[in-house]
Design a protein around this motif. Structure first.
Motif, PDB file in Angstrom:
ATOM      1  N   ASP A  23      14.656 -21.253  -2.184  1.00 52.45           N
ATOM      2  CA  ASP A  23      15.698 -21.413  -1.219  1.00 52.45           C
ATOM      3  C   ASP A  23      15.123 -22.603  -0.250  1.00 52.45           C
ATOM      4  O   ASP A  23      15.793 -23.250   0.517  1.00 52.45           O
ATOM      5  N   LEU A  24      14.001 -23.036  -0.401  1.00 51.12           N
ATOM      6  CA  LEU A  24      13.462 -24.262   0.473  1.00 51.12           C
ATOM      7  C   LEU A  24      14.384 -25.589  -0.085  1.00 51.12           C
ATOM      8  O   LEU A  24      14.438 -26.500   0.913  1.00 51.12           O
ATOM      9  N   ASP A  25      14.919 -25.428  -1.335  1.00 45.13           N
ATOM     10  CA  ASP A  25      15.917 -26.561  -1.690  1.00 45.13           C
ATOM     11  C   ASP A  25      16.877 -26.948  -0.858  1.00 45.13           C
ATOM     12  O   ASP A  25      17.352 -27.791  -0.804  1.00 45.13           O
ATOM     13  N   LEU A  26      17.344 -25.593  -0.154  1.00 46.72           N
ATOM     14  CA  LEU A  26      18.689 -25.710   0.678  1.00 46.72           C
ATOM     15  C   LEU A  26      18.192 -26.635   1.862  1.00 46.72           C
ATOM     16  O   LEU A  26      19.320 -27.414   2.376  1.00 46.72           O
ATOM     17  N   ILE A  27      17.092 -26.769   2.257  1.00 46.34           N
ATOM     18  CA  ILE A  27      16.940 -27.804   3.213  1.00 46.34           C
ATOM     19  C   ILE A  27      16.198 -28.989   2.820  1.00 46.34           C
ATOM     20  O   ILE A  27      16.497 -30.171   3.430  1.00 46.34           O
TER      21      ILE A  27
ATOM     22  N   VAL B  90      17.203 -26.679  19.273  1.00 45.48           N
ATOM     23  CA  VAL B  90      18.642 -26.469  19.225  1.00 45.48           C
ATOM     24  C   VAL B  90      18.765 -26.875  17.800  1.00 45.48           C
ATOM     25  O   VAL B  90      18.356 -27.842  17.072  1.00 45.48           O
ATOM     26  N   ILE B  91      19.410 -26.014  16.884  1.00 45.79           N
ATOM     27  CA  ILE B  91      19.936 -26.251  15.620  1.00 45.79           C
ATOM     28  C   ILE B  91      21.483 -26.493  15.508  1.00 45.79           C
ATOM     29  O   ILE B  91      22.301 -25.683  16.068  1.00 45.79           O
ATOM     30  N   SER B  92      21.644 -27.638  14.912  1.00 49.58           N
ATOM     31  CA  SER B  92      23.185 -27.812  14.582  1.00 49.58           C
ATOM     32  C   SER B  92      23.458 -27.755  12.889  1.00 49.58           C
ATOM     33  O   SER B  92      22.682 -28.304  12.248  1.00 49.58           O
ATOM     34  N   LEU B  93      24.699 -27.157  12.838  1.00 50.99           N
ATOM     35  CA  LEU B  93      25.003 -26.921  11.523  1.00 50.99           C
ATOM     36  C   LEU B  93      26.387 -27.478  11.294  1.00 50.99           C
ATOM     37  O   LEU B  93      27.489 -26.977  12.099  1.00 50.99           O
TER      38      LEU B  93
ATOM     39  N   LEU C  38      35.890 -41.336  -4.855  1.00 54.68           N
ATOM     40  CA  LEU C  38      34.876 -41.672  -3.890  1.00 54.68           C
ATOM     41  C   LEU C  38      35.076 -40.932  -2.663  1.00 54.68           C
ATOM     42  O   LEU C  38      34.103 -40.944  -1.631  1.00 54.68           O
ATOM     43  N   ALA C  39      35.977 -39.998  -2.585  1.00 56.04           N
ATOM     44  CA  ALA C  39      36.219 -39.268  -1.396  1.00 56.04           C
ATOM     45  C   ALA C  39      36.794 -37.730  -1.795  1.00 56.04           C
ATOM     46  O   ALA C  39      37.477 -37.688  -2.846  1.00 56.04           O
ATOM     47  N   GLY C  40      36.260 -36.889  -0.994  1.00 60.96           N
ATOM     48  CA  GLY C  40      36.885 -35.413  -1.234  1.00 60.96           C
ATOM     49  C   GLY C  40      35.712 -34.554  -1.129  1.00 60.96           C
ATOM     50  O   GLY C  40      34.505 -34.952  -0.907  1.00 60.96           O
ATOM     51  N   PRO C  41      35.875 -33.175  -1.129  1.00 63.26           N
ATOM     52  CA  PRO C  41      34.837 -32.190  -0.958  1.00 63.26           C
ATOM     53  C   PRO C  41      33.593 -32.306  -1.915  1.00 63.26           C
ATOM     54  O   PRO C  41      32.728 -31.732  -1.459  1.00 63.26           O
ATOM     55  N   HIS C  42      33.753 -32.717  -3.091  1.00 63.56           N
ATOM     56  CA  HIS C  42      32.767 -33.080  -4.026  1.00 63.56           C
ATOM     57  C   HIS C  42      31.628 -33.946  -3.357  1.00 63.56           C
ATOM     58  O   HIS C  42      30.474 -33.955  -3.974  1.00 63.56           O
ATOM     59  N   ARG C  43      32.004 -34.783  -2.404  1.00 69.68           N
ATOM     60  CA  ARG C  43      30.974 -35.481  -1.744  1.00 69.68           C
ATOM     61  C   ARG C  43      30.491 -35.018  -0.488  1.00 69.68           C
ATOM     62  O   ARG C  43      29.819 -36.098   0.216  1.00 69.68           O
ATOM     63  N   ASP C  44      30.855 -34.085  -0.082  1.00 69.45           N
ATOM     64  CA  ASP C  44      30.823 -33.481   1.441  1.00 69.45           C
ATOM     65  C   ASP C  44      29.071 -33.050   1.390  1.00 69.45           C
ATOM     66  O   ASP C  44      28.543 -32.833   0.413  1.00 69.45           O
ATOM     67  N   GLU C  45      28.819 -33.129   2.891  1.00 71.10           N
ATOM     68  CA  GLU C  45      27.314 -32.734   3.131  1.00 71.10           C
ATOM     69  C   GLU C  45      27.377 -31.817   4.079  1.00 71.10           C
ATOM     70  O   GLU C  45      27.993 -31.939   5.160  1.00 71.10           O
ATOM     71  N   LEU C  46      26.360 -30.902   3.858  1.00 70.85           N
ATOM     72  CA  LEU C  46      26.224 -29.974   4.905  1.00 70.85           C
ATOM     73  C   LEU C  46      24.897 -30.482   5.792  1.00 70.85           C
ATOM     74  O   LEU C  46      23.736 -30.523   4.898  1.00 70.85           O
ATOM     75  N   LEU C  47      25.150 -30.927   6.805  1.00 67.25           N
ATOM     76  CA  LEU C  47      23.983 -31.393   7.583  1.00 67.25           C
ATOM     77  C   LEU C  47      23.282 -30.119   8.712  1.00 67.25           C
ATOM     78  O   LEU C  47      24.071 -29.544   9.288  1.00 67.25           O
ATOM     79  N   ILE C  48      22.012 -30.298   8.520  1.00 70.60           N
ATOM     80  CA  ILE C  48      21.292 -29.237   9.401  1.00 70.60           C
ATOM     81  C   ILE C  48      20.362 -30.056  10.231  1.00 70.60           C
ATOM     82  O   ILE C  48      19.530 -30.697   9.656  1.00 70.60           O
TER      83      ILE C  48
ATOM     84  N   LEU D   2      17.523 -33.980  15.215  1.00 73.38           N
ATOM     85  CA  LEU D   2      16.904 -34.797  14.024  1.00 73.38           C
ATOM     86  C   LEU D   2      17.123 -34.083  12.707  1.00 73.38           C
ATOM     87  O   LEU D   2      17.241 -32.675  12.555  1.00 73.38           O
ATOM     88  N   LEU D   3      17.263 -34.825  11.612  1.00 77.53           N
ATOM     89  CA  LEU D   3      17.800 -34.238  10.250  1.00 77.53           C
ATOM     90  C   LEU D   3      16.682 -33.390   9.721  1.00 77.53           C
ATOM     91  O   LEU D   3      15.467 -33.820   9.628  1.00 77.53           O
ATOM     92  N   ALA D   4      16.981 -32.098   9.456  1.00 73.39           N
ATOM     93  CA  ALA D   4      15.890 -31.150   9.246  1.00 73.39           C
ATOM     94  C   ALA D   4      15.328 -31.461   7.804  1.00 73.39           C
ATOM     95  O   ALA D   4      14.189 -31.365   7.467  1.00 73.39           O
TER      96      ALA D   4
END
Length: 377
Positions: free
Chosen positions: A121-125, A221-224, A270-280, A285-287
């Motif tokens: 699960d550490l891969d999620l981060i 503070v955590i931002s998702l 080059l655009a669409g949900p297949h290129r989305d990113e979940l930012l944590i 700062l980027l986790a």
């Protein structure tokens, strides 16, 4: 919800297995390599029809065997469901509900709900955007099984559109009459998928903050948030997803039009949900790059606990089954103790450990030894 029994045949290292479980806290202990994780994988597969360890299913079938079977009986408020799967090496897989064959996977997806915790699960981060997209989409399918069809259709359209773009590379005046058709389907399916992801992240975000604070004893503070190339004027930059589906759809069309030349040059969409990113983000700062090992673990566990909380609030079948596979071996004492506080009120928690001394001190409903493809009380 809790798993009452599990049957396996030719699955991983289990030639034949039938084991009964109890509600509450269940401990599976045994040396590494004896099959504890394989049991957890089987339960998880009944839930998602995917392995959390490998892509595809062929490696789940024992070598020199043409098929493998797994079935599980789950109980909620005295109502029982029996979900069965037949994995076939050379023919289509088969699915069963209460002994009757089902033609569509959507008929059994989500009936068994699980949330799994594992060292990976550490891969999620830490790792790639694809790991976080997979987490979002697998979570969505469990919560709303119909979205498995939306996701599959999006991937099919994306594949066809990319094939058309590749065929046009280097061709003078290429034939692109069908591109608009693929664009329409891509935008329609992509808009639905993006909206569902945004809704899920909106639900997870405050819960992640709560669980992270408790697990880490930190006030950061955590931002998702989900970001996308749709809506951006630069293919290398991302912006927050537009919450209004109509606006998102229009931006999607505009982005595809603006990127047409680059897409034809590269032969990909080059655009669409297949290129989305979940930012944590942690404290702005980027986790992925700025969280310590312990902080990253708190974030990963917090995400899974948040998913469990959303699942138990949206399901008519009660709590999801929690699967904790060898996570206590990789957590420090403080996080182990705080994690236990959050999971013990679930209807069933199945925990694996290399030996009993590595497991938390709980009021176990049952303890089972796993050794060489056998499970004994």
């Amino acid at each position: 919800m809790w798993l009452k029994s599990l049957q396996l045949a030719n699955f991983r290292n289990y030639s034949q297995l039938s084991v009964d479980f109890s509600a509450g806290q269940v401990l599976l202990y045994g040396q590494n390599g004896e099959g504890k994780t394989n049991l957890v994988e089987a339960v998880s597969y009944l839930s998602s029809l995917e392995s959390h360890r490998v892509s595809g299913y062929q490696s789940l079938i024992q070598k020199d065997q043409a098929t493998a079977q797994l079935s599980g009986k789950v109980n909620h408020n005295s109502r029982e469901l029996l979900v069965g799967i037949e994995l076939n090496r050379d023919t289509s897989n088969r699915y069963f509900l209460n002994g009757s064959a089902r033609k569509k996977t959507s008929e059994i997806l989500g009936l068994v709900r699980t949330v799994s915790f594992a060292p990976e699960d550490l891969d999620l981060i830490r790792r790639d955007p694809g790991d976080r997209r997979k987490f979002l989409d697998n979570s969505l399918v469990q919560l709303k099984p119909r979205l498995s069809g939306v996701k599959a259709d999006y991937e099919r359209v994306l594949k066809q559109r990319n094939a058309l773009l590749k065929s046009a590379r280097g061709v003078k005046n290429p034939e692109l009459s069908t591109l608009e058709i693929w664009d329409d389907q891509l935008v329609a399916l992509g808009t639905e998928l993006a909206a569902e992801r945004l809704e899920l992240v909106t639900a997870l975000s405050p819960l992640l903050q709560t669980f992270y604070t408790a697990l880490s004893d930190s006030r950061d503070v955590i931002s998702l948030r989900v970001v996308s190339a749709v809506g951006s004027d630069d293919s290398e930059k991302w912006t927050d997803i537009e919450s209004d589906p109509k606006v998102y759809s229009q931006l999607f069309y505009e982005r595809l039009d603006a990127l047409r030349k680059k897409e034809l040059e590269r032969g990909i969409t080059l655009a669409g949900p297949h290129r989305d990113e979940l930012l944590i983000d942690k404290a702005g700062l980027l986790a992925r790059t700025h969280a310590s090992q312990g902080e990253a673990w708190s974030l990963a566990l917090g995400l899974k606990l948040a998913l469990g909380d959303v699942s138990r609030k949206t399901s008519n079948n009660g709590d999801p089954i929690l699967l904790l596979d060898d996570v206590f071996a990789v957590l420090d004492k403080g996080r182990r103790e705080r994690l236990v506080e959050f999971v013990t009120d679930y209807e069933q928690v199945i925990i694996t450990a290399a030996d009993e001394t590595m497991a938390p001190n709980l009021d176990w409903s049952s303890k089972m030894n796993v050794s060489g493809g056998f499970v004994s009380a």
